[in-house]
Design an enzyme around this catalytic site. Structure first.
Site, PDB file in Angstrom:
ATOM      1  N   HIS A  20       0.883  -1.162  -0.101  1.00 30.74           N
ATOM      2  CA  HIS A  20       0.010  -0.145   0.003  1.00 30.74           C
ATOM      3  C   HIS A  20       1.022   1.266   0.014  1.00 30.74           C
ATOM      4  O   HIS A  20       1.999   1.128  -0.184  1.00 30.74           O
ATOM      5  CB  HIS A  20      -0.927  -0.209   1.249  1.00 30.74           C
ATOM      6  CG  HIS A  20      -0.433  -0.237   2.479  1.00 30.74           C
ATOM      7  ND1 HIS A  20       0.677   0.797   3.131  1.00 30.74           N
ATOM      8  CD2 HIS A  20      -0.276  -1.203   3.162  1.00 30.74           C
ATOM      9  CE1 HIS A  20       1.090   0.064   4.299  1.00 30.74           C
ATOM     10  NE2 HIS A  20       0.456  -1.149   4.433  1.00 30.74           N
ATOM     11  N   HIS A  54       4.047   1.366   2.217  1.00 30.72           N
ATOM     12  CA  HIS A  54       5.135   0.770   1.581  1.00 30.72           C
ATOM     13  C   HIS A  54       5.896   1.295   0.670  1.00 30.72           C
ATOM     14  O   HIS A  54       7.170   1.320   0.613  1.00 30.72           O
ATOM     15  CB  HIS A  54       4.593  -0.790   1.059  1.00 30.72           C
ATOM     16  CG  HIS A  54       4.278  -1.831   2.088  1.00 30.72           C
ATOM     17  ND1 HIS A  54       2.940  -2.026   1.985  1.00 30.72           N
ATOM     18  CD2 HIS A  54       4.864  -2.396   3.290  1.00 30.72           C
ATOM     19  CE1 HIS A  54       2.845  -3.055   3.024  1.00 30.72           C
ATOM     20  NE2 HIS A  54       3.773  -3.345   3.609  1.00 30.72           N
ATOM     21  N   GLY A  62       8.466   0.699   8.823  1.00 29.24           N
ATOM     22  CA  GLY A  62       7.612   1.954   9.167  1.00 29.24           C
ATOM     23  C   GLY A  62       7.052   1.858  10.598  1.00 29.24           C
ATOM     24  O   GLY A  62       7.280   0.928  11.373  1.00 29.24           O
ATOM     25  N   GLU A  63       6.848   2.900  11.188  1.00 32.39           N
ATOM     26  CA  GLU A  63       6.515   3.356  12.625  1.00 32.39           C
ATOM     27  C   GLU A  63       5.246   2.574  13.189  1.00 32.39           C
ATOM     28  O   GLU A  63       5.215   2.596  14.319  1.00 32.39           O
ATOM     29  CB  GLU A  63       6.864   4.586  12.978  1.00 32.39           C
ATOM     30  CG  GLU A  63       8.066   4.863  13.104  1.00 32.39           C
ATOM     31  CD  GLU A  63       8.442   6.461  13.462  1.00 32.39           C
ATOM     32  OE1 GLU A  63       7.172   7.141  13.511  1.00 32.39           O
ATOM     33  OE2 GLU A  63       9.363   6.858  13.863  1.00 32.39           O
ATOM     34  N   ASP A 100       4.649  -0.553  13.169  1.00 27.44           N
ATOM     35  CA  ASP A 100       5.246  -1.839  13.828  1.00 27.44           C
ATOM     36  C   ASP A 100       6.295  -1.044  14.460  1.00 27.44           C
ATOM     37  O   ASP A 100       7.352  -1.454  14.551  1.00 27.44           O
ATOM     38  CB  ASP A 100       5.549  -2.903  12.884  1.00 27.44           C
ATOM     39  CG  ASP A 100       4.326  -3.488  12.028  1.00 27.44           C
ATOM     40  OD1 ASP A 100       3.567  -3.906  12.874  1.00 27.44           O
ATOM     41  OD2 ASP A 100       4.345  -2.835  10.936  1.00 27.44           O
ATOM     42  N   MET A 146      -2.516   2.796   7.422  1.00 23.51           N
ATOM     43  CA  MET A 146      -2.392   1.903   6.345  1.00 23.51           C
ATOM     44  C   MET A 146      -1.827   0.512   6.643  1.00 23.51           C
ATOM     45  O   MET A 146      -0.916   0.494   7.452  1.00 23.51           O
ATOM     46  CB  MET A 146      -1.768   2.252   5.176  1.00 23.51           C
ATOM     47  CG  MET A 146      -2.624   3.560   4.353  1.00 23.51           C
ATOM     48  SD  MET A 146      -1.928   3.895   2.940  1.00 23.51           S
ATOM     49  CE  MET A 146      -2.732   5.291   2.754  1.00 23.51           C
ATOM     50  N   SER A 147      -2.500  -0.719   6.314  1.00 19.01           N
ATOM     51  CA  SER A 147      -2.188  -2.042   6.564  1.00 19.01           C
ATOM     52  C   SER A 147      -2.753  -2.729   5.459  1.00 19.01           C
ATOM     53  O   SER A 147      -3.709  -2.693   5.184  1.00 19.01           O
ATOM     54  CB  SER A 147      -2.651  -2.536   7.893  1.00 19.01           C
ATOM     55  OG  SER A 147      -2.549  -3.772   8.120  1.00 19.01           O
ATOM     56  N   SER A 148      -1.726  -4.008   5.226  1.00 23.01           N
ATOM     57  CA  SER A 148      -2.255  -4.850   4.462  1.00 23.01           C
ATOM     58  C   SER A 148      -3.474  -5.518   4.927  1.00 23.01           C
ATOM     59  O   SER A 148      -4.445  -6.028   4.167  1.00 23.01           O
ATOM     60  CB  SER A 148      -1.184  -6.152   3.972  1.00 23.01           C
ATOM     61  OG  SER A 148       0.010  -5.197   3.760  1.00 23.01           O
ATOM     62  N   ARG A 149      -3.656  -5.663   6.154  1.00 24.24           N
ATOM     63  CA  ARG A 149      -4.839  -6.307   6.553  1.00 24.24           C
ATOM     64  C   ARG A 149      -6.006  -5.720   6.391  1.00 24.24           C
ATOM     65  O   ARG A 149      -7.079  -5.950   6.639  1.00 24.24           O
ATOM     66  CB  ARG A 149      -4.805  -6.636   8.166  1.00 24.24           C
ATOM     67  CG  ARG A 149      -3.786  -7.610   8.401  1.00 24.24           C
ATOM     68  CD  ARG A 149      -3.468  -7.960   9.823  1.00 24.24           C
ATOM     69  NE  ARG A 149      -2.756  -9.407  10.306  1.00 24.24           N
ATOM     70  CZ  ARG A 149      -1.670  -9.318  10.512  1.00 24.24           C
ATOM     71  NH1 ARG A 149      -0.964  -8.054  10.534  1.00 24.24           N
ATOM     72  NH2 ARG A 149      -0.940 -10.372  10.624  1.00 24.24           N
TER      73      ARG A 149
HETATM   74  O1  PAF Z   1       6.536  -5.624   9.199  1.00 24.35           O
HETATM   75  C1  PAF Z   1       6.642  -6.672   8.013  1.00 24.35           C
HETATM   76  O2  PAF Z   1       5.821  -6.615   7.154  1.00 24.35           O
HETATM   77  C2  PAF Z   1       7.074  -7.757   8.425  1.00 24.35           C
HETATM   78  O3  PAF Z   1       7.119  -8.275   9.995  1.00 24.35           O
HETATM   79  C3  PAF Z   1       8.621  -7.946   8.085  1.00 24.35           C
HETATM   80  C4  PAF Z   1       9.540  -7.003   8.574  1.00 24.35           C
HETATM   81  C5  PAF Z   1       8.696  -7.833   6.474  1.00 24.35           C
HETATM   82  C6  PAF Z   1       9.329  -9.570   8.416  1.00 24.35           C
HETATM   83  O4  PAF Z   1       8.462 -10.298   7.698  1.00 24.35           O
END
Ligand code: PAF
EC number: 6.3.2.1
Length: 301
Positions: free
Chosen positions: A52, A55, A168-169, A171, A205-208
């Site tokens: 997204h 990224h 990304g922050e 996470d 934003m998140s892939s989920r």
């Molecule tokens: O943040 C993520 O998408 C994942 O934890 C990562 C850093 C790609 C490791 O699989």
């Protein structure tokens, strides 16, 4: 789509696609060593795909700082404690590559390996000691998660040997853990943290997010709205008062189930009891929207 060589396929807007996708580490290692021979710098953006705008911003930053960007796309099994979540994780390689082509056709390469290419028949996470960072927040709720993350990130660093790597922050705990990983294992990679990217609604934003049903998608911006109010309150109230207020707010939410809300010191990630003047704090939240787990965080001072 062809793997491991220049891709030449039809695309509605652009007839020639030139982002290279490698599925084997031997192939990508050759390309990367050619980059090294030319003294080109490399920024790595590790992802699990379903890309997204957040990224893409990491990839743009990697390209601002380096000659080349390597984007890894790999849904890493060892960091999932929930088989269902692993199975349902969106896998959209073709679309991801198209999105990357919109950023740069010449300077991005993709490493999209199979599980076997990465794990070589031994699908196990290594055990890591991150000086206690792994026991807080996500570590409490996702068993073994950070061992899986450490395993894949360390492997990617060994394969790609990037100058810098971009995370990304959203996470934030992962970012701090990766910093600890490189420090403790003397891995010569500069770790760069990038701001959280948000939808107009404020939802991180998140892939989920692509898996959220419409009513949950409508409810989810409440998470960030609550975080911003919590930030305002943190100026005058104690961490405990703010936490209680947030917990109370979520009680009246029918579609969102609060897993945790924690105010923590950014360096130790330990929950704050007494605020101290020269420390930096962040609020962290995890919420279930249906069976989808969403996380977010905000700097408080
Ligand atoms: O943040 C993520 O998408 C994942 O934890 C990562 C850093 C790609 C490791 O699989």
């Amino acid at each position: 789509m062809q793997i491991g060589c220049k891709i030449l396929s039809l695309h509605p807007l652009n007839l020639y696609r030139t982002v290279e996708v490698y599925s084997e580490k031997q192939q990508i290692t050759k390309v990367l060593s050619a980059f090294k021979d030319q003294n080109l710098t490399v920024g790595l953006v590790p992802t699990m795909g379903a890309l997204h705008k957040g990224h893409l911003a990491l990839v743009e930053k990697a390209l601002q700082d380096n000659d080349k960007a390597v984007v890894s796309i790999f849904v890493n099994p060892t960091q999932f404690d929930n088989k269902d979540d692993l199975q349902k994780y969106p896998r959209t390689l073709e679309r991801d590559v198209q999105l990357l082509e919109g950023v740069s056709k010449d300077n991005i390469i993709v490493y999209a390996p199979s599980v076997d290419d990465v794990y070589e028949g031994k699908l196990e996470a290594e055990h890591f000691d991150y000086d206690g960072l792994e026991h807080e927040m996500e570590g409490r709720f996702r068993d073994g998660h950070f061992n899986g993350v450490g395993t894949i990130v360390k492997r990617l660093f060994e394969i790609v040997k990037p100058n810098s790597a971009y995370f990304g922050e959203k996470d934030f705990q992962q970012l701090q853990i990766v910093k600890k990983l490189v420090e403790k294992h003397n891995i010569p990679v500069n770790i760069v943290g990038c701001d959280i990217y948000r939808e107009d609604s404020g939802l991180a934003m998140s892939s989920r997010n692509t898996r959220l049903k419409s009513e949950y998608l409508e409810a989810a911006p409440f998470i960030y709205k609550t975080l911003t109010t919590a930030k305002d309150y943190f100026g005058t109230k104690s961490a405990e008062e703010v936490t209680q207020w947030v917990e109370n707010e979520f009680r009246s939410q029918k579609l969102l189930e609060l897993e945790y809300f924690i105010i923590a010191d950014v360096l130790t990630l330990k929950t704050v009891t007494e605020k101290e003047n020269n420390k930096q704090y962040r609020a962290f939240i995890a919420v279930y929207a249906d069976d989808i787990r969403l996380i977010d965080n905000i700097a408080l001072n």
